[in-house]
Design a protein around this motif. Structure first.
Motif, PDB file in Angstrom:
ATOM      1  N   GLN A 195     -56.322  83.145 -45.049  1.00 29.17           N
ATOM      2  CA  GLN A 195     -56.704  84.434 -45.626  1.00 29.17           C
ATOM      3  C   GLN A 195     -55.590  85.463 -45.504  1.00 29.17           C
ATOM      4  N   ASN A 211     -61.178  74.032 -40.427  1.00 32.38           N
ATOM      5  CA  ASN A 211     -62.491  74.580 -40.089  1.00 32.38           C
ATOM      6  C   ASN A 211     -62.865  74.359 -38.631  1.00 32.38           C
ATOM      7  N   TYR A 232     -59.477  75.861 -50.582  1.00 36.05           N
ATOM      8  CA  TYR A 232     -58.985  77.139 -50.062  1.00 36.05           C
ATOM      9  C   TYR A 232     -60.075  78.209 -50.157  1.00 36.05           C
ATOM     10  N   ARG A 250     -59.434  79.873 -40.453  1.00 34.33           N
ATOM     11  CA  ARG A 250     -59.634  80.473 -41.771  1.00 34.33           C
ATOM     12  C   ARG A 250     -58.790  81.733 -41.935  1.00 34.33           C
ATOM     13  N   LYS A 254     -62.977  80.783 -37.120  1.00 35.04           N
ATOM     14  CA  LYS A 254     -62.440  81.982 -37.752  1.00 35.04           C
ATOM     15  C   LYS A 254     -60.925  82.051 -37.642  1.00 35.04           C
ATOM     16  N   SER A 299     -63.213  77.704 -49.971  1.00 34.49           N
ATOM     17  CA  SER A 299     -64.206  77.421 -48.925  1.00 34.49           C
ATOM     18  C   SER A 299     -63.781  77.979 -47.570  1.00 34.49           C
ATOM     19  N   LEU A 300     -62.488  78.281 -47.420  1.00 37.89           N
ATOM     20  CA  LEU A 300     -61.981  78.894 -46.191  1.00 37.89           C
ATOM     21  C   LEU A 300     -62.025  80.421 -46.257  1.00 37.89           C
ATOM     22  N   GLY A 301     -62.575  80.941 -47.338  1.00 35.01           N
ATOM     23  CA  GLY A 301     -62.700  82.391 -47.466  1.00 35.01           C
ATOM     24  C   GLY A 301     -61.525  83.071 -48.139  1.00 35.01           C
TER      25      GLY A 301
END
Length: 451
Positions: free
Chosen positions: A193, A182, A209, A189, A186, A211-213
């Protein structure tokens, strides 16, 4: 590669990626210096150097294999049931590693399949655009499975760009690692993703995971519960234990210890023997995690004044342990033997903040396990083992100068035969109860219509 101009990733991630590539090129000479430095202990570090740059592969080159990346020893062993399942279905496997010990382990586990051409074993190239590009064009795998925590940005983003499905399987993410990701915002993350999907070990991991999008996260359990122990080595260990028990002697294995932990263990062991709590003193088997540290640890044992012998110096005949205080387990691939002989296992990596090593294998051998404070790499497994009665955690601070808490924990368990028997049964039940991750992973991947 077009990542630096791909608007999907946003401006900041593109800038970060460009800086990442620049840094890799800048530090590349140091990577080879590091290999040369390690070659002092094992010249094999200098083997297959071109592969680390995405070139130099021997012919023939088979394409369309299932690509499984297992960075080192633990990940390679964990991948074993998954690899065996795909081989049984007639698939070929491209098995990649980053470390020499990982490659050695893969060769040891799958020597026959490698010789038959069912498995191709190479190093994953350094994470440079041109090396990754040549690797992917050379092998053209069907899809990729990265084990546990591996997420190399160039590889992950390039697979996404070219439409090559890439999954993180048996995935784990500690709270500390999630915070670190984090910090990159972006860009960090976006890395996770970009995986096609993540098959997580536990709800803890899946939640981090998400929570990271990451959208496509499935909980499939831990593959390490499905890894079979070598029956010949386990039986050899049991013979060793039988002879030790005939002389009323117990064995404690300090398994997969890390730098700094051996000093704590040896001090606690000396205090334990000096306590005169045992009519016949127990024996310590000290097994360092990394083979390049065997000589260093041997010197540490010698400096304590213990009577010891290296595993490499004897034929494994139990009677040769008579009169010893410590055995140095300076061998590769024999952990099932050490576990088979053990009455108690002290799990390395948990005494200092390394996150803990694999307690599951010890439990599968029916070994009671003693854990330190740091088990974040096996958070759920450690909690479940403790709750089931298979493991105990050391209560108290572990100090190098006075590791009283460790000495007291060892003494308490070694003097309680009934408790060791109870924990042994609990360990076996615990390891059996949590099996099945292989089938769950295969089912989850089959739903993706990859083949």
């Amino acid at each position: 590669m077009s990542l630096t101009t791909n608007s999907e990733f946003g401006v900041r991630p593109r800038i970060w990626f460009a800086a990442y590539q620049f840094l890799w090129h800048l530090l590349l000479p140091l990577a080879f210096v590091r290999l040369a430095w390690r070659a002092r202990h094992a010249f094999s570090y200098l083997h297959h150097i071109p592969e680390r740059l995405g070139f130099g592969y021997s012919k023939p080159i088979s394409q369309g294999s299932i690509w499984i990346h297992a960075v080192s020893v633990g990940e390679t062993r964990a991948a074993q049931p998954l690899i065996e399942a795909y081989l049984a279905e007639g698939e070929s496997v491209l098995l990649t590693h980053m470390t020499l010990n990982g490659r050695r382990t893969g060769k040891q586990l799958f020597a026959r399949e490698i010789a038959a051409g069912q498995i191709r074993q190479v190093y994953l190239p350094y994470d440079l655009c041109w090396s990754v590009e040549h690797f992917l064009k050379t092998f053209k795998p069907k899809f990729g499975l990265f084990m546990e925590t591996e997420a190399w940005p160039t590889v992950v983003f390039r697979c996404k760009e070219i439409g090559l499905p890439l999954f993180l399987v048996n995935a784990r993410l500690s709270e500390r690692s999630a915070l670190r990701v984090n910090r990159f915002g972006k860009a960090g993350r976006a890395l996770f993703q970009a995986f096609t999907g993540i098959l997580a070990q536990t709800e803890f991991d899946a939640g981090r995971y998400r929570s990271l999008g990451v959208k496509n996260v499935v909980i499939t359990g831990n593959l390490k519960f499905d890894v079979p122990l070598n029956p010949q080595l386990l039986a050899k260990g049991k013979e060793w234990q039988k002879e030790l028990h005939a002389g009323n002697r117990l064995l404690v294995s300090a398994a997969s210890t890390r730098d700094g932990e051996e000093a704590i263990i040896l001090k606690a062991w000396k205090d334990l023997l000096l306590s005169n709590a045992f009519a016949i003193p127990p024996l310590l088997c000290l097994v360092p995690r990394h083979p390049e540290r065997f000589l260093e640890v041997a010197d540490q044992i010698n400096n304590t004044g213990f009577k010891f012998r290296r595993r490499s110096e004897w034929a494994g005949i139990p009677s040769e342990c008579a009169g010893l205080d410590v055995v140095l387990g300076d061998s590769m691939g024999e952990m099932p033997m050490y576990y088979g002989a053990s009455d108690l296992v002290l799990m390395g990596g948990s005494l200092l903040p390394f996150g803990g090593q694999n307690l599951i294998e010890a439990c599968a051998a029916g070994c009671p396990v003693l854990l330190g404070e740091y088990t974040y790499n096996f958070q759920q497994a450690a909690l479940d083992a403790i709750n089931s009665g298979a493991a105990k955690r050391i209560q108290g601070e572990l100090l190098l100068t006075e590791p009283i808490a460790l000495m007291e924990a060892l003494k308490e368990l070694l003097l309680n035969a009934a408790e060791l028997v109870k924990m042994s049964a609990a360990a076996k039940a615990y390891s059996t109860e949590h099996q099945g991750a292989t089938n769950r992973i295969l089912a989850a991947l089959d739903q993706q219509n990859l083949r």
